[in-house]
Scaffold this active site. Structure first.
Site, PDB file in Angstrom:
ATOM      1  N   PRO A  82      84.672  44.935  49.555  1.00  0.00           N
ATOM      2  CA  PRO A  82      84.937  45.716  48.341  1.00  0.00           C
ATOM      3  C   PRO A  82      86.328  45.442  47.780  1.00  0.00           C
ATOM      4  CG  PRO A  82      84.209  47.136  50.159  1.00  0.00           C
ATOM      5  CD  PRO A  82      84.489  45.790  50.739  1.00  0.00           C
ATOM      6  N   GLU A 109      84.953  48.906  60.440  1.00  0.00           N
ATOM      7  CA  GLU A 109      85.890  49.426  59.433  1.00  0.00           C
ATOM      8  C   GLU A 109      86.593  48.318  58.664  1.00  0.00           C
ATOM      9  OE1 GLU A 109      85.591  52.687  58.798  1.00  0.00           O
ATOM     10  OE2 GLU A 109      84.127  52.415  60.406  1.00  0.00           O
ATOM     11  N   ARG A 147      69.775  30.612  41.913  1.00  0.00           N
ATOM     12  CA  ARG A 147      69.110  30.593  40.595  1.00  0.00           C
ATOM     13  C   ARG A 147      69.778  29.649  39.612  1.00  0.00           C
ATOM     14  NH1 ARG A 147      66.122  34.638  39.026  1.00  0.00           N
ATOM     15  NH2 ARG A 147      66.832  34.371  36.897  1.00  0.00           N
ATOM     16  N   ASP A 162      70.484  30.772  30.441  1.00  0.00           N
ATOM     17  CA  ASP A 162      70.871  29.362  30.449  1.00  0.00           C
ATOM     18  C   ASP A 162      70.643  28.712  29.092  1.00  0.00           C
ATOM     19  OD1 ASP A 162      71.503  29.641  33.015  1.00  0.00           O
ATOM     20  OD2 ASP A 162      69.927  28.363  33.827  1.00  0.00           O
TER      21      ASP A 162
END
Ligand code: 4GY
Length: 227
Positions: A82, A109, A147, A162
């Protein structure tokens, strides 16, 4: 955790067609003690456990050496966390252009900062929430990148962003419909049945604009999605 997501659909086909290669490595295989320890208590106290730097470093160094020995480019090392740069389509494109990536998945943690300083090139976050480990984030990143590899999307799976002509260019997609033309008293918008291509294109563009203004105004007026 990876078998399901990597064994299905677009990613599995890309692996089969040798458009991508994905290998999974168990951190415990890089431990040297009898208990195969990968974590320890945090210095300074606090709840939970912290991932030891040595097994992570040994794993990454081993994979880097494999790359060198086989004459490949050095992999770009990413820690899913994060604290990282927030993933978006531009970052996915940037990472898709790299020759190889090492995705490090943390648990507990957190990860000893010295490993990050020594061996992580960048941290990437999939969003501002905490999940129990980096694995789901790595799965999301692999999907977003795969992708974008030429040939990875079959004819059934389209790549609207695209295409410059009909592309979304950083806006949300508008509503879509399929048969039947009336369901539960609700009808498909007439323009979609009209066969008037110019009118259709204009309608889709308006729907996309309206939805973006309403739901994600933050996406408008920034040019970040342009090439
Ligand atoms: N959010 N985006 C995320 C995450 C779990 C403790 C470091 C996220 O990417 N990863 O929440 N990861 C944490 C757990 C160690 C990774």
């Amino acid at each position: 955790m990876f078998e399901g997501p990597f064994g299905a659909s677009i990613v599995s086909r890309a692996i089969r067609d040798e458009l991508v290669e994905i290998t999974i490595h168990q951190l415990r295989d890089y431990t040297k003690d009898r208990h195969r320890t990968v974590d320890d208590t945090p210095y300074g106290g606090g709840a939970g456990m912290v991932m030891k730097p040595a097994p992570l470093a040994d794993a990454v160094q081993d994979l880097k050496k494999d790359a060198s020995d086989s004459g490949q480019l050095q992999p770009h090392v990413i820690l899913l966390s994060p604290q990282g740069r927030r993933l978006d389509q531009n970052i996915a494109k940037e990472l898709a252009s790299r020759d190889s990536l090492i995705l490090v998945c943390g648990r507990y943690e957190g990860v000893d900062e010295r490993f990050i300083e020594a061996l992580v090139d960048e941290e990437v976050s999939i969003g501002d929430y905490v999940i129990s480990g980096g694995e789901p984030a790595a799965i999301v990143l692999v999907d977003a990148i795969t992708r974008l590899i030429p040939g990875a999307l079959g004819s059934v799976d389209s790549a609207p962003s695209d295409s410059f002509a009909s592309g979304l260019r950083g806006k949300l997609q508008g509503p879509v419909y399929t048969r039947p033309v009336e369901w539960d008293g609700r009808e498909v918008p007439e323009v979609l049945l009209s066969g008037d291509h110019a009118r259709l294109e204009k309608w889709r563009n308006e729907q996309s604009d309206a939805r973006t203004r309403e739901r994600r105004p933050d996406l408008l007026g920034n040019e970040d999605h342009k090439e």
